[in-house]
Scaffold this motif. Structure first.
Motif, PDB file in Angstrom:
ATOM      1  N   ALA A 241       0.858  -1.187   0.000  1.00  0.00           N
ATOM      2  CA  ALA A 241       0.000   0.000   0.000  1.00  0.00           C
ATOM      3  C   ALA A 241       0.890   1.233   0.000  1.00  0.00           C
ATOM      4  O   ALA A 241       1.923   1.262   0.692  1.00  0.00           O
ATOM      5  N   ILE A 242       0.503   2.212  -0.785  1.00  0.00           N
ATOM      6  CA  ILE A 242       1.201   3.499  -0.855  1.00  0.00           C
ATOM      7  C   ILE A 242       0.182   4.573  -0.541  1.00  0.00           C
ATOM      8  O   ILE A 242      -0.827   4.703  -1.247  1.00  0.00           O
ATOM      9  N   THR A 243       0.393   5.323   0.510  1.00  0.00           N
ATOM     10  CA  THR A 243      -0.520   6.410   0.869  1.00  0.00           C
ATOM     11  C   THR A 243       0.208   7.743   0.735  1.00  0.00           C
ATOM     12  O   THR A 243       1.419   7.826   0.935  1.00  0.00           O
ATOM     13  N   TRP A 244      -0.561   8.778   0.355  1.00  0.00           N
ATOM     14  CA  TRP A 244       0.028  10.112   0.300  1.00  0.00           C
ATOM     15  C   TRP A 244      -0.973  11.148   0.784  1.00  0.00           C
ATOM     16  O   TRP A 244      -2.185  10.989   0.649  1.00  0.00           O
ATOM     17  N   ALA A 245      -0.452  12.200   1.388  1.00  0.00           N
ATOM     18  CA  ALA A 245      -1.245  13.355   1.810  1.00  0.00           C
ATOM     19  C   ALA A 245      -0.581  14.586   1.236  1.00  0.00           C
ATOM     20  O   ALA A 245       0.539  14.935   1.607  1.00  0.00           O
ATOM     21  N   GLY A 246      -1.258  15.232   0.288  1.00  0.00           N
ATOM     22  CA  GLY A 246      -0.689  16.401  -0.362  1.00  0.00           C
ATOM     23  C   GLY A 246      -0.588  17.589   0.578  1.00  0.00           C
ATOM     24  O   GLY A 246      -1.368  17.722   1.526  1.00  0.00           O
ATOM     25  N   THR A 247       0.390  18.433   0.333  1.00  0.00           N
ATOM     26  CA  THR A 247       0.585  19.634   1.138  1.00  0.00           C
ATOM     27  C   THR A 247       0.627  20.850   0.213  1.00  0.00           C
ATOM     28  O   THR A 247       0.711  20.724  -1.003  1.00  0.00           O
ATOM     29  N   SER A 248       0.553  22.023   0.785  1.00  0.00           N
ATOM     30  CA  SER A 248       0.587  23.255  -0.005  1.00  0.00           C
ATOM     31  C   SER A 248       1.918  23.969   0.203  1.00  0.00           C
ATOM     32  O   SER A 248       2.731  23.574   1.033  1.00  0.00           O
ATOM     33  N   GLY A 249       2.136  25.017  -0.579  1.00  0.00           N
ATOM     34  CA  GLY A 249       3.331  25.837  -0.398  1.00  0.00           C
ATOM     35  C   GLY A 249       4.597  25.225  -0.945  1.00  0.00           C
ATOM     36  O   GLY A 249       5.695  25.520  -0.456  1.00  0.00           O
ATOM     37  N   GLY A 250       4.494  24.341  -1.950  1.00  0.00           N
ATOM     38  CA  GLY A 250       5.676  23.766  -2.565  1.00  0.00           C
ATOM     39  C   GLY A 250       6.376  22.712  -1.738  1.00  0.00           C
ATOM     40  O   GLY A 250       7.551  22.419  -1.976  1.00  0.00           O
ATOM     41  N   SER A 251       5.673  22.128  -0.769  1.00  0.00           N
ATOM     42  CA  SER A 251       6.268  21.074   0.054  1.00  0.00           C
ATOM     43  C   SER A 251       5.932  19.705  -0.519  1.00  0.00           C
ATOM     44  O   SER A 251       4.942  19.533  -1.227  1.00  0.00           O
ATOM     45  N   THR A 252       6.764  18.712  -0.228  1.00  0.00           N
ATOM     46  CA  THR A 252       6.499  17.358  -0.697  1.00  0.00           C
ATOM     47  C   THR A 252       5.270  16.781  -0.010  1.00  0.00           C
ATOM     48  O   THR A 252       4.920  17.164   1.107  1.00  0.00           O
ATOM     49  N   ALA A 253       4.616  15.837  -0.685  1.00  0.00           N
ATOM     50  CA  ALA A 253       3.520  15.112  -0.059  1.00  0.00           C
ATOM     51  C   ALA A 253       4.070  14.212   1.047  1.00  0.00           C
ATOM     52  O   ALA A 253       5.244  13.814   1.020  1.00  0.00           O
ATOM     53  N   THR A 254       3.245  13.903   2.006  1.00  0.00           N
ATOM     54  CA  THR A 254       3.619  12.941   3.038  1.00  0.00           C
ATOM     55  C   THR A 254       3.271  11.550   2.525  1.00  0.00           C
ATOM     56  O   THR A 254       2.103  11.230   2.306  1.00  0.00           O
ATOM     57  N   VAL A 255       4.289  10.736   2.294  1.00  0.00           N
ATOM     58  CA  VAL A 255       4.104   9.418   1.703  1.00  0.00           C
ATOM     59  C   VAL A 255       4.505   8.333   2.703  1.00  0.00           C
ATOM     60  O   VAL A 255       5.550   8.430   3.340  1.00  0.00           O
ATOM     61  N   VAL A 256       3.646   7.314   2.837  1.00  0.00           N
ATOM     62  CA  VAL A 256       3.960   6.134   3.645  1.00  0.00           C
ATOM     63  C   VAL A 256       3.741   4.906   2.773  1.00  0.00           C
ATOM     64  O   VAL A 256       2.686   4.760   2.144  1.00  0.00           O
ATOM     65  N   ILE A 257       4.731   4.029   2.714  1.00  0.00           N
ATOM     66  CA  ILE A 257       4.634   2.788   1.962  1.00  0.00           C
ATOM     67  C   ILE A 257       4.614   1.623   2.949  1.00  0.00           C
ATOM     68  O   ILE A 257       5.359   1.601   3.928  1.00  0.00           O
ATOM     69  N   TYR A 258       3.733   0.664   2.673  1.00  0.00           N
ATOM     70  CA  TYR A 258       3.533  -0.497   3.548  1.00  0.00           C
ATOM     71  C   TYR A 258       3.816  -1.782   2.782  1.00  0.00           C
ATOM     72  O   TYR A 258       3.505  -1.894   1.592  1.00  0.00           O
ATOM     73  N   GLU A 259       4.410  -2.753   3.477  1.00  0.00           N
ATOM     74  CA  GLU A 259       4.522  -4.110   2.962  1.00  0.00           C
ATOM     75  C   GLU A 259       3.927  -5.058   3.990  1.00  0.00           C
ATOM     76  O   GLU A 259       4.283  -5.006   5.174  1.00  0.00           O
TER      77      GLU A 259
END
Length: 248
Positions: free
Chosen positions: A111-129
Motif C-alpha cells: 500500500a502506498i498512501t500520500w497526503a498532499g501539502t501546499s506551499g511547494g512542500s512534498t507530499a507525506t508518503v507512507v509505503i507499507y509491505e
C-alpha cells in the motif's frame, strides 16, 4: 447504509467475497490498458492510497504495476531492477518516493498512501509491505504545482516494445482510494495474509466509501476486466490472462 459493492435482494444485504482470480502477466509485451486517469498528489487535501497484492516471477528487471503509455521514464509505480525497492514517480520526472521491499517470489501486499501539502512542500508518503509501514524516502514526490500522477496501464511503464519494464507474475485486487488510509486500515486489508473484499468496511478498514477504482480481476475468462467502482474497463494486451492462483 448499504456498503459499496453490496446488493440488496428482498431486504437482505448480500456480502461481497474476496476475488478468486488474479491477473497473470509474463513480462513479454502483455499488460492491461484503460482510459488515462490523473490522481492528484500536489496541494493540500489531495490525498490517496494505492494498494495491491503481487507475486513476482523474478526480480531481475524493473517491474511496473501502474504506468503510462507515453513513456517508461516516469508516471509509474514499479519495483526497481534489483526487485528490492518499490518506487512511485509522479508526472514530473525524478520526483519519486520509494521504500525497500522483500525481493522474492512469494505473495506480498503493498500500500502506498500520500497526503498532499501546499506551499511547494512534498507530499507525506507512507509505503507499507504486508500490513506494516516501511522506511519511506520522498524525493520531491508531490512538490510540483500541477504535477500529479497520471496512468493508463497495468503491468507496463511505456509503449509496446519501447523500454516497457513490464511486470512478470501475478497481480491481485488493485485498488485506489481518494483518501490516505491509516495504518490500522492497511493492516486490516492485509489481514495477516488473507485478503478481504474492499467494497465493504470490515474491522479497522473503513475506507470503502473513498474507493475510486478497484480492479478485482475476478472475471476468470475473456480479454477485459471491470473496474468495480469507477467503471474503467481494462483491456488485455498480448498474452495477459487470468489465474486461479491467489493469496491465501
Amino acid at each position: 447504509m448499504l456498503g459499496l459493492g453490496n446488493s440488496l435482494v428482498g431486504g437482505t444485504v448480500l456480502s461481497v467475497e474476496a476475488p478468486v482470480y488474479s491477473l497473470s502477466l509474463d513480462g513479454a509485451d502483455d499488460y492491461v490498458t484503460f482510459t488515462a486517469q490523473t490522481y492528484n498528489v500536489n496541494g493540500s487535501g489531495n490525498n490517496g492510497t494505492i494498494a495491491f497484492w503481487a507475486k513476482r516471477t523474478d526480480n531481475n528487471d524493473e517491474a511496473t504495476v501502474l504506468g503510462n503509455s507515453a513513456g517508461a521514464a516516469y508516471r509509474r509505480l514499479y519495483f526497481d531492477s534489483d526487485g528490492d525497492r518499490l518506487d512511485i514517480e509522479s508526472d514530473s520526472n525524478s520526483q519519486i518516493a520509494h521504500a525497500p521491499v522483500t525481493a522474492d517470489t512469494n505473495w506480498h501486499h503493498y500500500a502506498i498512501t500520500w497526503a498532499g501539502t501546499s506551499g511547494g512542500s512534498t507530499a507525506t508518503v507512507v509505503i507499507y509491505e504486508d500490513g506494516s509501514a516501511i522506511t519511506t524516502t520522498n524525493s520531491n514526490f508531490g512538490v510540483a504545482a500541477g504535477k500529479h500522477f497520471t496512468v493508463n496501464q497495468i503491468g507496463s511503464g511505456g509503449t509496446s516494445g519501447s523500454n516497457t519494464h513490464e511486470f512478470k507474475g501475478l497481480l491481485y485486487q488493485l485498488a485506489i482510494w481518494s483518501a490516505a488510509l491509516d495504518a490500522d486500515a492497511v493492516a486490516a486489508i492485509y489481514n495477516s495474509g488473507t485478503p478481504i473484499p474492499l467494497q465493504q468496511d470490515k474491522s479497522n478498514y473503513d475506507g470503502s466509501g473513498e474507493l475510486v477504482n478497484l480492479w478485482r480481476f475476478d472475471e476468470g475468462t475473456g480479454s477485459t476486466t471491470t473496474d468495480a467502482i469507477g467503471g474503467l474497463t481494462g483491456t488485455f494486451q498480448g498474452d495477459a490472462t487470468f489465474s486461479s492462483t491467489t493469496p491465501s
